[in-house]
Design an enzyme around this catalytic site. Structure first.
Site, short mmCIF file in Angstrom:
data_model
loop_
_atom_site.label_atom_id
_atom_site.label_comp_id
_atom_site.label_asym_id
_atom_site.label_seq_id
_atom_site.Cartn_x
_atom_site.Cartn_y
_atom_site.Cartn_z
N HIS A 161 0.83 -1.22 0.00
CA HIS A 161 0.00 0.00 0.00
C HIS A 161 0.86 1.26 0.00
CE1 HIS A 161 -3.30 -2.75 1.16
NE2 HIS A 161 -2.38 -3.27 1.95
N SER A 282 14.78 21.43 -16.08
CA SER A 282 13.59 22.21 -16.40
C SER A 282 14.05 23.55 -16.96
CB SER A 282 12.78 22.42 -15.13
OG SER A 282 11.95 23.57 -15.27
N LYS A 288 15.72 21.56 -10.83
CA LYS A 288 15.12 20.28 -11.21
C LYS A 288 16.08 19.35 -11.94
CE LYS A 288 10.79 19.95 -11.63
NZ LYS A 288 9.86 19.11 -10.91
N GLU A 295 10.08 8.07 -16.89
CA GLU A 295 8.75 8.66 -17.15
C GLU A 295 8.29 8.35 -18.58
OE1 GLU A 295 7.95 12.78 -15.59
OE2 GLU A 295 10.05 12.57 -15.04
#
Ligand code: ARG
Length: 464
Positions: A161, A282, A288, A295
């Protein structure tokens, strides 16, 4: 009638040229030209067989093979003029052959149809793709084994979980991905046997009146078996669907793996470091470093699932035998193979470069009462029923939450509030090492079991 607009290969019964838009709409050459190598391979085998069957003379066969070989050279040198008015890869190559060697070129198509030709080409092409993909799976698995071996003793929290559950070895966690990839490999090997059956000789749908010898082309092309029914041979694409199903499962695994890498590289987890070459920055936020490769792989899984759905839908309404619908099999299949191959390649390059932040993982495993099950198991060994132990440890955890202490940080007196059965041997059980080492059976997370699993994994890869 202009040869520009009406294909010479079938123009005989037509009285007006094909509409220019329809010619483009029905053409497949823009995408099926990538089958050229397998198309030529199939044609060379077919011509070789036709000579042995007495349909072509040796001189005709040689002229055809020589012409096709030169055409392959032209294509690979970027000198081939692909013509949309010639519809597809098959007719482009055949027309060029006739340009080069004259009317003998027109004899190549004896006893064959584009229907069995294209089915043969796709199978030959897919067989090669599967072999490349299998190689990439193995490379990725080698990387996982090396990491697992190196980090068998590194402890991280295991999750259910997405909540801290029990401590596990980082190596053990990585080997879960190894297992999934082993099944992906098995599935593709199995799929390959059904891809590797020969439709050539089915001709348009019913077979051919020429004395073809399919055993010869089967052997020359390295097929494992000859398709037993000509109607089936030219029409079904279940082998491509099966590949997309196996590819979908592999992409689903890579997508889940990606999700973990994305989580682990986040500032919140901070479990691993990915080298800069697999990340980008970024344009607006200077701090970043984004995990682009995982991804993208997670995102690309959707294209492969889409290919699977597309091909199932493509086939479901088709009566026997070949229908032009089948021309739509190629783009999804090509895309699925490209996507899986490239995703595996990116992962195989990236995985060996993953650096675990050992202290961060360890600290995370220490928090969150990850050894609570171990305390319950300890009380069971002291003779209490498991359910009562669960309850006792539940109270201890509640106390820990209130006092801000993990189980291992409590004094013996504090722990004995919950059960008089607890003695000072409890602390060995509450350590992360104690917890992990105790799960000492095949498939368990004890570091010596992880090393045994790595050894089994190496044997598996060596036997491929
Ligand atoms: N380009 C076609 C395909 O991809 C080749 C077979 C065409 N056969 C036909 N009867 N029109 O399926």
């Amino acid at each position: 009638m202009s040869a520009e607009k009406t294909n010479q290969s079938w123009g005989g019964r037509f009285s007006e040229p094909v509409d220019a838009f329809v010619a483009r709409f029905t053409a497949s050459v823009d995408f099926d030209k990538r089958l050229y190598r397998h198309d030529i391979m199939g044609s060379i085998a077919h011509a070789t067989m036709l000579e042995q069957a007495g349909v072509l003379s040796a001189a005709e066969r040689d002229a055809i093979i020589d012409g096709l070989t030169q055409i392959q050279g032209e294509i690979e040198a970027g000198q081939f003029d692909w013509r949309v008015d010639l519809e597809d890869v098959h007719m482009n190559i055949e027309a060029r052959l006739t340009d080069r060697i004259g009317i003998t070129g027109k004899k190549l198509h004896t006893g064959r149809s584009r229907n069995d030709q294209v089915a043969t080409d796709i199978r030959l092409w897919l067989r090669d793709e599967i072999d490349t993909i299998l190689g990439e799976i193995t490379r990725l698995q080698q990387g996982l084994l090396a990491q697992a071996e190196q980090h068998a003793e590194v402890i991280m929290p295991g999750f259910t979980h997405l909540q801290t559950a029990q401590p596990v070895s980082f190596g053990h966690h990585l080997l879960a991905w190894f297992e999934m990839l082993s099944r992906d490999h098995e599935r593709l090997v199995d799929c390959r046997t059904r891809v590797n059956r020969m439709p050539l000789g089915s001709a348009a749908l019913a077979g051919t009146t020429y004395p073809i010898q399919r055993e010869i082309t089967c052997r020359l092309l390295g097929f494992e078996a000859i398709g037993g029914n000509s109607l089936d041979g030219v029409s079904d694409r279940d082998f491509a669907i099966e590949f997309c199903a196996a590819a979908s499962l592999a992409m689903m695994h890579l997508s889940r793996f990606s999700e973990e890498l994305v989580l682990w590289t986040s500032a919140q987890f901070n479990f691993i470091e990915l080298p800069d070459r697999f990340c980008t920055g970024s344009s607006i936020m200077p701090q970043k470093k984004n995990p682009d490769v995982p991804e993208l792989v997670r995102g690309k899984s959707g294209r492969v699932f889409g290919a699977l759905m597309g091909l199932l839908t493509l086939m479901k309404g088709q009566p026997l035998a070949y229908n032009k619908d089948n021309q739509e099999d190629k783009e999804p299949l090509f895309d699925a193979a490209d996507t899986l191959r490239d995703s595996l390649r990116a992962f195989a390059d990236m995985v060996p470069a993953i650096k675990p932040r050992i202290e961060v993982m360890r600290e995370a495993a220490r928090r969150g009462f990850s050894t609570a099950t171990d305390l319950a198991d300890y009380l069971v060994r002291k003779g209490l029923p498991f359910r009562d132990c669960h309850e006792i440890v539940g109270h201890a955890v509640k106390y820990g939450v209130q006092s801000g202490k993990d189980l291992a940080e409590m004094s013996l007196d504090e722990l004995r509030q919950f059960s008089g059965q607890i003695t000072d041997d409890v602390f060995a059980v509450l350590t992360l090492e104690g917890s992990v080492n105790a799960r000492d059976h095949i498939g368990g997370t004890a570091p010596n079991q992880v090393r045994a699993a790595v050894a089994r994994g190496k044997e598996l890869l060596a036997a491929r």
